[in-house]
Design a protein around this motif. Structure first.
Motif, PDB file in Angstrom:
ATOM      1  N   ALA A  28       0.932  -1.216   0.054  1.00  0.00           N
ATOM      2  CA  ALA A  28       0.000   0.128   0.054  1.00  0.00           C
ATOM      3  C   ALA A  28       0.929   1.377   0.212  1.00  0.00           C
ATOM      4  O   ALA A  28       0.341   2.244  -0.215  1.00  0.00           O
ATOM      5  CB  ALA A  28      -0.934  -0.110   1.195  1.00  0.00           C
ATOM      6  N   GLY A  29       2.101   1.275   0.052  1.00  0.00           N
ATOM      7  CA  GLY A  29       3.161   2.144   0.155  1.00  0.00           C
ATOM      8  C   GLY A  29       2.834   3.073   1.462  1.00  0.00           C
ATOM      9  O   GLY A  29       3.252   4.070   1.532  1.00  0.00           O
ATOM     10  N   LYS A  30       2.724   2.259   2.658  1.00  0.00           N
ATOM     11  CA  LYS A  30       2.536   3.195   3.717  1.00  0.00           C
ATOM     12  C   LYS A  30       3.894   3.510   4.349  1.00  0.00           C
ATOM     13  O   LYS A  30       4.885   2.872   4.042  1.00  0.00           O
ATOM     14  CB  LYS A  30       1.903   2.259   4.711  1.00  0.00           C
ATOM     15  CG  LYS A  30       0.315   1.941   4.603  1.00  0.00           C
ATOM     16  CD  LYS A  30      -0.317   1.380   5.879  1.00  0.00           C
ATOM     17  CE  LYS A  30      -1.727   1.202   5.575  1.00  0.00           C
ATOM     18  NZ  LYS A  30      -2.332   0.392   6.716  1.00  0.00           N
ATOM     19  N   PRO A  31       3.958   4.827   5.024  1.00  0.00           N
ATOM     20  CA  PRO A  31       5.249   5.082   5.584  1.00  0.00           C
ATOM     21  C   PRO A  31       5.664   4.231   6.697  1.00  0.00           C
ATOM     22  O   PRO A  31       4.872   3.487   7.323  1.00  0.00           O
ATOM     23  CB  PRO A  31       4.910   6.431   6.283  1.00  0.00           C
ATOM     24  CG  PRO A  31       3.330   6.569   6.365  1.00  0.00           C
ATOM     25  CD  PRO A  31       2.890   5.704   5.409  1.00  0.00           C
ATOM     26  N   LEU A  32       6.957   4.084   7.227  1.00  0.00           N
ATOM     27  CA  LEU A  32       7.508   3.149   8.109  1.00  0.00           C
ATOM     28  C   LEU A  32       7.011   3.064   9.319  1.00  0.00           C
ATOM     29  O   LEU A  32       6.462   2.014   9.998  1.00  0.00           O
ATOM     30  CB  LEU A  32       9.229   3.850   8.121  1.00  0.00           C
ATOM     31  CG  LEU A  32       9.671   2.964   9.206  1.00  0.00           C
ATOM     32  CD1 LEU A  32      10.111   1.575   8.449  1.00  0.00           C
ATOM     33  CD2 LEU A  32      11.093   3.475   9.561  1.00  0.00           C
ATOM     34  N   LYS A  33       6.652   4.449   9.930  1.00  0.00           N
ATOM     35  CA  LYS A  33       5.881   4.604  11.319  1.00  0.00           C
ATOM     36  C   LYS A  33       4.873   3.715  11.196  1.00  0.00           C
ATOM     37  O   LYS A  33       4.194   2.892  12.147  1.00  0.00           O
ATOM     38  CB  LYS A  33       5.716   5.822  11.757  1.00  0.00           C
ATOM     39  CG  LYS A  33       4.862   6.080  13.020  1.00  0.00           C
ATOM     40  CD  LYS A  33       5.005   7.469  13.435  1.00  0.00           C
ATOM     41  CE  LYS A  33       3.953   7.766  14.536  1.00  0.00           C
ATOM     42  NZ  LYS A  33       3.970   9.272  15.004  1.00  0.00           N
ATOM     43  N   GLU A  34       3.810   4.145  10.060  1.00  0.00           N
ATOM     44  CA  GLU A  34       2.620   3.534  10.165  1.00  0.00           C
ATOM     45  C   GLU A  34       2.683   2.018   9.851  1.00  0.00           C
ATOM     46  O   GLU A  34       1.840   1.167  10.505  1.00  0.00           O
ATOM     47  CB  GLU A  34       1.506   4.069   8.999  1.00  0.00           C
ATOM     48  CG  GLU A  34       0.363   3.579   8.945  1.00  0.00           C
ATOM     49  CD  GLU A  34      -0.719   4.384   7.686  1.00  0.00           C
ATOM     50  OE1 GLU A  34      -1.728   3.879   7.552  1.00  0.00           O
ATOM     51  OE2 GLU A  34      -0.075   5.568   7.298  1.00  0.00           O
ATOM     52  N   ALA A  35       3.500   1.532   9.159  1.00  0.00           N
ATOM     53  CA  ALA A  35       3.824  -0.104   8.749  1.00  0.00           C
ATOM     54  C   ALA A  35       4.109  -0.466  10.131  1.00  0.00           C
ATOM     55  O   ALA A  35       3.719  -1.586  10.280  1.00  0.00           O
ATOM     56  CB  ALA A  35       4.945  -0.205   7.745  1.00  0.00           C
ATOM     57  N   ILE A  36       5.013   0.003  11.036  1.00  0.00           N
ATOM     58  CA  ILE A  36       5.542  -0.768  12.103  1.00  0.00           C
ATOM     59  C   ILE A  36       4.282  -0.696  13.237  1.00  0.00           C
ATOM     60  O   ILE A  36       4.107  -1.634  13.740  1.00  0.00           O
ATOM     61  CB  ILE A  36       6.709  -0.055  12.736  1.00  0.00           C
ATOM     62  CG1 ILE A  36       7.993  -0.398  11.901  1.00  0.00           C
ATOM     63  CG2 ILE A  36       7.049  -0.279  14.165  1.00  0.00           C
ATOM     64  CD1 ILE A  36       9.192   0.421  12.112  1.00  0.00           C
ATOM     65  N   ASN A  37       3.485   0.367  13.190  1.00  0.00           N
ATOM     66  CA  ASN A  37       2.576   0.375  14.059  1.00  0.00           C
ATOM     67  C   ASN A  37       1.320  -0.647  13.776  1.00  0.00           C
ATOM     68  O   ASN A  37       0.672  -1.366  14.579  1.00  0.00           O
ATOM     69  CB  ASN A  37       1.865   1.732  14.388  1.00  0.00           C
ATOM     70  CG  ASN A  37       2.764   2.609  15.083  1.00  0.00           C
ATOM     71  OD1 ASN A  37       3.108   2.007  16.093  1.00  0.00           O
ATOM     72  ND2 ASN A  37       2.771   3.831  14.882  1.00  0.00           N
ATOM     73  N   ASP A  38       1.010  -1.063  12.275  1.00  0.00           N
ATOM     74  CA  ASP A  38       0.381  -2.013  12.006  1.00  0.00           C
ATOM     75  C   ASP A  38       0.692  -3.342  12.224  1.00  0.00           C
ATOM     76  O   ASP A  38      -0.073  -4.171  12.733  1.00  0.00           O
ATOM     77  CB  ASP A  38       0.116  -1.780  10.441  1.00  0.00           C
ATOM     78  CG  ASP A  38      -0.611  -0.679   9.777  1.00  0.00           C
ATOM     79  OD1 ASP A  38      -1.483   0.083  10.736  1.00  0.00           O
ATOM     80  OD2 ASP A  38      -0.720  -0.445   8.598  1.00  0.00           O
ATOM     81  N   ALA A  39       1.989  -3.538  12.036  1.00  0.00           N
ATOM     82  CA  ALA A  39       2.572  -4.705  12.433  1.00  0.00           C
ATOM     83  C   ALA A  39       2.318  -5.246  14.020  1.00  0.00           C
ATOM     84  O   ALA A  39       2.011  -6.122  14.334  1.00  0.00           O
ATOM     85  CB  ALA A  39       4.208  -4.766  12.304  1.00  0.00           C
ATOM     86  N   TYR A  40       2.791  -4.244  14.720  1.00  0.00           N
ATOM     87  CA  TYR A  40       2.534  -4.358  16.198  1.00  0.00           C
ATOM     88  C   TYR A  40       1.053  -4.692  16.676  1.00  0.00           C
ATOM     89  O   TYR A  40       0.886  -5.523  17.400  1.00  0.00           O
ATOM     90  CB  TYR A  40       3.012  -3.248  17.134  1.00  0.00           C
ATOM     91  CG  TYR A  40       2.641  -3.075  18.722  1.00  0.00           C
ATOM     92  CD1 TYR A  40       2.924  -4.375  19.307  1.00  0.00           C
ATOM     93  CD2 TYR A  40       1.902  -2.039  19.043  1.00  0.00           C
ATOM     94  CE1 TYR A  40       2.228  -4.180  20.649  1.00  0.00           C
ATOM     95  CE2 TYR A  40       1.384  -2.206  20.585  1.00  0.00           C
ATOM     96  CZ  TYR A  40       1.693  -3.419  21.183  1.00  0.00           C
ATOM     97  OH  TYR A  40       1.308  -3.373  22.345  1.00  0.00           O
TER      98      TYR A  40
END
Length: 216
Positions: free
Chosen positions: A149-161
């Motif tokens: 989805a091309g999400k930024p790093l912070k959002e991607a990591i928060n999604d993962a958590y």
């Protein structure tokens, strides 16, 4: 906004994971006491503390080296099931990050995929068996979706958590099928898997770090 994790970031993330494992040591032991030996909190706290204490001894070469050297320390320090699983995951994740000075979202997905493969091979388990995979695999899937989805790093990591935490909570309704917990059969239902909780804390370390970077 920060879009990569550097070598220094990865070192600091390992320090944050260590802090979390120590902070949640008693909670993890409580979870493990219902299904196992009751020592998983001590194991992870001791193992990651050794990892953190060894960080100054690792040369600033690349992220892969840091992860692999940390895996060796973990394996030598805590010769338990979870210690071995975590060491196996870290060393496999480090191998695919060899030569990397910084990580993008795609790299985090690649690293987590390698960790999952190591956990499957070492633990002989699958998603739904009430193990660490039930939090790590959702995190991996969230990172893949974030990358696509091309999400930024912070959002991607928060999604993962968030996915890892949700996956850990879902283990409450599952029946254990492996190790000492597997002996409890239906009685294991209603208890959260301690290994899955460890997996969620691992990704919470990443999330805490990137969120603090934005506000600090």
């Amino acid at each position: 906004m920060k879009e990569t994790l550097t070598l220094a970031d990865m070192r600091n993330i390992l320090i944050e994971i260590t802090r979390l494992m120590d902070e949640q040591k008693d909670y993890l032991c409580q979870l493990d006491g219902a299904l196992g030996d009751g020592d998983i909190g001590l194991t992870m706290s001791k193992g990651f503390r050794a990892v953190t204490e060894n960080l100054p001894n690792i040369p600033d070469e690349n992220i892969g080296i840091v992860l692999m050297r940390s895996a060796l320390v973990m394996g030598e320090t805590v010769a338990s099931t979870m210690g071995t699983l975590m060491a196996s995951a870290l060393i496999r994740g480090g191998k695919v990050m060899q030569g990397k000075a910084e990580l993008h979202v795609e790299d985090l997905f690649t690293m987590t995929s390698a960790m999952v493969q190591a956990l499957v091979e070492r633990g002989k388990a699958k998603v739904g068996d009430k193990t660490i995979l039930d939090s790590i695999v959702p995190a991996m899937n969230a990172l893949e979706a974030a990358h696509q989805a091309g999400k930024p790093l912070k959002e991607a990591i928060n999604d993962a958590y968030a996915a890892a935490e949700d996956g850990a909570k879902r283990t409450i309704g599952m029946q254990s099928r492996h190790g000492r917990a597997g002996r409890y059969l239906e009685r294991s239902i209603g208890h959260q898997d301690p290994g899955a909780a460890v997996g969620a804390l691992f990704f919470k370390g990443f999330a805490n770090y990137v969120n603090n970077q934005e506000t600090g």
